[in-house]
Design a protein around this motif. Sequence first.
Motif, short mmCIF file in Angstrom:
data_model
loop_
_atom_site.label_atom_id
_atom_site.label_comp_id
_atom_site.label_asym_id
_atom_site.label_seq_id
_atom_site.Cartn_x
_atom_site.Cartn_y
_atom_site.Cartn_z
N GLN A 140 59.68 7.58 -15.99
CA GLN A 140 60.09 6.48 -15.11
C GLN A 140 59.74 5.13 -15.73
O GLN A 140 60.53 4.18 -15.69
N ASN A 141 58.55 5.06 -16.32
CA ASN A 141 58.11 3.84 -16.99
C ASN A 141 59.01 3.50 -18.19
O ASN A 141 59.37 2.34 -18.41
N VAL A 142 59.36 4.52 -18.94
CA VAL A 142 60.25 4.33 -20.10
C VAL A 142 61.62 3.84 -19.63
O VAL A 142 62.18 2.89 -20.20
N LYS A 143 62.16 4.47 -18.62
CA LYS A 143 63.47 4.09 -18.09
C LYS A 143 63.46 2.63 -17.61
O LYS A 143 64.38 1.85 -17.88
N ASP A 152 52.13 -3.27 -24.46
CA ASP A 152 51.28 -2.21 -23.92
C ASP A 152 52.04 -1.18 -23.11
O ASP A 152 51.63 -0.01 -23.04
N TYR A 153 53.15 -1.58 -22.48
CA TYR A 153 53.88 -0.60 -21.66
C TYR A 153 54.57 0.48 -22.48
O TYR A 153 55.15 1.42 -21.93
N LEU A 177 60.90 1.68 -37.45
CA LEU A 177 61.51 0.95 -38.57
C LEU A 177 63.03 1.07 -38.58
O LEU A 177 63.73 0.20 -39.10
N SER A 178 63.54 2.15 -37.97
CA SER A 178 65.00 2.33 -37.92
C SER A 178 65.63 1.56 -36.76
O SER A 178 66.85 1.65 -36.54
N GLY A 179 64.80 0.84 -36.00
CA GLY A 179 65.32 0.02 -34.91
C GLY A 179 65.16 0.64 -33.53
O GLY A 179 65.58 0.05 -32.52
N CYS A 180 64.57 1.83 -33.47
CA CYS A 180 64.41 2.55 -32.21
C CYS A 180 63.30 1.94 -31.37
O CYS A 180 62.27 1.51 -31.88
N LYS A 181 63.49 1.93 -30.05
CA LYS A 181 62.43 1.57 -29.12
C LYS A 181 61.63 2.83 -28.83
O LYS A 181 62.20 3.86 -28.47
N ILE A 182 60.31 2.77 -29.01
CA ILE A 182 59.50 3.98 -28.89
C ILE A 182 58.44 3.84 -27.80
O ILE A 182 57.96 2.74 -27.51
N ALA A 183 58.10 4.98 -27.21
CA ALA A 183 57.02 5.05 -26.23
C ALA A 183 56.13 6.23 -26.60
O ALA A 183 56.64 7.34 -26.87
N LEU A 184 54.83 6.02 -26.62
CA LEU A 184 53.87 7.05 -27.04
C LEU A 184 52.99 7.46 -25.88
O LEU A 184 52.55 6.63 -25.08
N LEU A 186 46.54 3.10 -28.78
CA LEU A 186 46.72 1.70 -28.40
C LEU A 186 46.59 0.77 -29.61
O LEU A 186 47.29 -0.24 -29.71
N HIS A 187 45.71 1.16 -30.54
CA HIS A 187 45.58 0.39 -31.79
C HIS A 187 46.88 0.48 -32.60
O HIS A 187 47.35 -0.54 -33.14
N LEU A 188 47.46 1.68 -32.67
CA LEU A 188 48.70 1.86 -33.42
C LEU A 188 49.85 1.10 -32.77
O LEU A 188 50.71 0.54 -33.46
N ILE A 189 49.88 1.10 -31.44
CA ILE A 189 50.91 0.34 -30.71
C ILE A 189 50.82 -1.14 -31.08
O ILE A 189 51.82 -1.80 -31.36
#
Length: 269
Positions: free
Chosen positions: A77-80, A58-59, A30-37, A48-51
Amino acid sequence: MIDNTNKVAVIFGVRNDSSIAYDIAKKLHLSGCKIALSYLDDTKTEVLHLIKELGLPDYCAMQVDVCNETQIADFFQNVKLNLGSVDYILHAVAFGSQEVMCYSLPGSNIPAPNYLNIPFEDLMDSFNISAYSLLRIARVAEPFLVENASILTLTYNASQRVFPGYAGMSINKAALENIMLYLADYFRIKKVRVNALSPGLVMTTSAGGINGVRKLRRVGKLTAPLGNIDTGDVGNAALYYFSDLSKRVTGNIHYVDGGFNIMGIAIDE
């Protein structure tokens, strides 16, 4: 509202929508951040449901065992590749078997396992997941971190006080806090800050299966000057550490427990 536009956060430990890590992830989003779980086999469906619920591709989620350095490296590596260099890391991973934590199941007549009989192998597995994983993640993450990045972990006051139903896990939390301190010193050159939140008892899925938790919540309601907390309180505190507001704060254990930690005696009805 804190503006985290174009910042990137990697989050370990989301289980479902009741977990502390998810509230933090949602507030970062919500603060504008790109997130990876990250997720495991038993949390994949929920994560995956929360994503999808957050409208993310999906990535932004990947299966990661925090005991597997290769999987952690693949995740970063995937995040980068898809999101960019990493500004924030949340370590919200912990595991302890019933034999390690020494608790009895709700409604069970079987006594809790004896502290003196904690199996060494079980304790080491628990330590690997709950404490050493922070060091492992930090080691793998180092080349992916921007200057002034922030690493945050979750601890618990049982590292300092006796909570019989948490027993062996308290060893891990004490170790986790020490690892956090030394990482804070190690990362001084890159100006990466490393801190810990110490929340009060929150009724997450994991906590709900431990006998005596509800009694602790009742005691906390009366003992803590500000009463019990919820996941939202922890998420709000985390957002401070995941922002430029905390850029000169490192090696800190930040209590979010309504003041429970300052009390010398429990107050009960």
